[in-house]
Design a protein around this motif. Structure first.
Motif, PDB file in Angstrom:
ATOM      1  N   ALA A 178       0.837  -1.201   0.000  1.00 50.67           N
ATOM      2  CA  ALA A 178       0.000   0.000   0.000  1.00 50.67           C
ATOM      3  C   ALA A 178       0.874   1.254   0.000  1.00 50.67           C
ATOM      4  O   ALA A 178       0.575   2.229  -0.692  1.00 50.67           O
ATOM      5  CB  ALA A 178      -0.932  -0.002   1.207  1.00 50.67           C
ATOM      6  N   TYR A 179       1.966   1.230   0.742  1.00 51.32           N
ATOM      7  CA  TYR A 179       2.855   2.391   0.765  1.00 51.32           C
ATOM      8  C   TYR A 179       3.509   2.587  -0.595  1.00 51.32           C
ATOM      9  O   TYR A 179       3.624   3.724  -1.073  1.00 51.32           O
ATOM     10  CB  TYR A 179       3.925   2.239   1.837  1.00 51.32           C
ATOM     11  N   ARG A 180       3.935   1.496  -1.225  1.00 51.07           N
ATOM     12  CA  ARG A 180       4.570   1.625  -2.544  1.00 51.07           C
ATOM     13  C   ARG A 180       3.596   2.231  -3.556  1.00 51.07           C
ATOM     14  O   ARG A 180       3.975   3.052  -4.390  1.00 51.07           O
ATOM     15  CB  ARG A 180       5.069   0.265  -3.010  1.00 51.07           C
ATOM     16  N   ALA A 181       2.343   1.827  -3.473  1.00 51.45           N
ATOM     17  CA  ALA A 181       1.340   2.402  -4.373  1.00 51.45           C
ATOM     18  C   ALA A 181       1.121   3.880  -4.061  1.00 51.45           C
ATOM     19  O   ALA A 181       0.978   4.715  -4.972  1.00 51.45           O
ATOM     20  CB  ALA A 181       0.026   1.633  -4.247  1.00 51.45           C
ATOM     21  N   ARG A 182       1.125   4.224  -2.792  1.00 55.20           N
ATOM     22  CA  ARG A 182       0.937   5.621  -2.405  1.00 55.20           C
ATOM     23  C   ARG A 182       2.122   6.469  -2.858  1.00 55.20           C
ATOM     24  O   ARG A 182       1.947   7.596  -3.332  1.00 55.20           O
ATOM     25  CB  ARG A 182       0.767   5.712  -0.892  1.00 55.20           C
ATOM     26  N   PHE A 183       3.322   5.917  -2.720  1.00 57.96           N
ATOM     27  CA  PHE A 183       4.519   6.613  -3.198  1.00 57.96           C
ATOM     28  C   PHE A 183       4.392   6.945  -4.685  1.00 57.96           C
ATOM     29  O   PHE A 183       4.685   8.068  -5.114  1.00 57.96           O
ATOM     30  CB  PHE A 183       5.753   5.737  -2.945  1.00 57.96           C
TER      31      PHE A 183
END
Length: 314
Positions: A178-183
């Motif tokens: 989820a963080y990678r997608a948000r990044f």
């Protein structure tokens, strides 16, 4: 004016190695003493910019406790405008540092119920803002993370130069995917992306992929080996690191952030268009300047970025 948005916290840095004779030592074993140091990636970046001589303001939420007062005092001493700082009665975030044999730093964080997590989007940017810098824990810990994200998108929409250093702290990220997608969702609102080789590996992308999503340039730091910039035009340029006896690496990446922004300002290149059109000579000077600044930080304990008087300019 350069605005730095993000957390201010206290690093608890070990002094010496303590004593420990193994499991049999029991209550007799002692841990190393921990010394409080002013810190946080965005905080260090703001202090470094002030010491380099750039007009800079800090946008955050800081506790009213003794640590919070000390953090504001450190900003003021560096010439940083603290008028955008919000205050709260919650405690200050703590980061317990561990220093490896090579000087590299790892961290454990104490973040529950702390003041900086409740940051709210300001009504407007500081007058004369040319660039806003983001990064580290402030883009992970909710609800403040969503507020910083909104500020990033708003600044970019106004044509302001934006800088992003994700500075991954994996222990704070509950859902890596989820963080990678948000990044990736931040990249269209990012002018300059700076990250370490370790961060790049954790994120799982490439500079070329990130450039295609929005940034005008991506700078990758390679520790003592130096820095490399990748531009949207397909150019790639590297400079070596400055050799120095490393005490620890605390604040080195934050110093790079500040040196890049300060150097861009010195070259009148603090705009999305100017970053995208900065030539090879300009990047070589800028990266060399950042390498020298980071080396000075690594030569002394804690996050102690250099003053402009300690080394040459671009």
């Amino acid at each position: 004016m350069i605005v730095v948005a993000g957390e201010a916290l206290i690093d608890l840095v070990p002094l010496g190695a303590g004593t420990d004779d193994g499991p049999a030592a029991g209550p007799a074993a002692t841990l190393p003493a921990l010394a409080p140091r002013l810190g946080g990636g965005p905080y260090n970046t703001a202090v470094a910019l002030g010491r380099l001589g750039s007009p800079v303001a800090f946008c955050s939420r800081v506790s009213r406790d003794a640590f919070g007062e000390a953090l504001l005092g450190g900003l003021r001493a560096a010439g940083v405008d603290v008028s955008p700082v919000q205050r709260g009665d919650e405690p200050t975030t703590l980061a317990v540092a561990s220093i490896g044999a090579d000087g590299s730093a790892g961290y454990s964080f104490y973040v529950e119920g702390t003041a900086d997590r409740l940051f709210a989007v300001p009504d407007a940017l500081v007058a004369g803002t040319r660039a806003v810098s983001f990064g580290t824990c402030s883009l992970v810990l909710e609800p403040g993370a969503s507020a910083y994200e909104e500020l990033m998108r708003s600044a970019a929409a106004q044509g302001v130069c934006t800088a992003l250093d994700p500075n991954i702290r994996a222990g704070l990220i509950p859902d890596a995917d989820a963080y990678r997608a948000r990044f990736k969702s931040w990249l269209p609102s990012t002018t300059l992306l700076k990250l370490s080789e370790e961060d790049a590996q954790w994120l799982g992308g490439t500079p070329q992929e990130w450039l295609a999503a929005g940034p005008a340039a991506v700078v990758v730091t390679r520790g003592g080996e130096g820095l490399t910039v990748f531009t949207r035009d397909g150019d790639e340029l590297s400079v070596p690191g400055e050799r120095v006896d490393v005490v620890d690496t605390i604040g080195a990446g934050d110093t790079v952030n500040a040196a890049l922004l300060h150097g861009l300002s010195q070259q009148d290149a603090l705009s999305p268009a100017a970053v995208g059109s900065l030539g090879g000579d300009g990047w070589a000077r800028l990266l060399g300047f950042a390498a020298r600044a980071a080396a000075i930080t690594c030569s002394r304990p804690g996050a102690e970025p250099p003053y402009a008087s300690e080394f040459g300019g671009l």
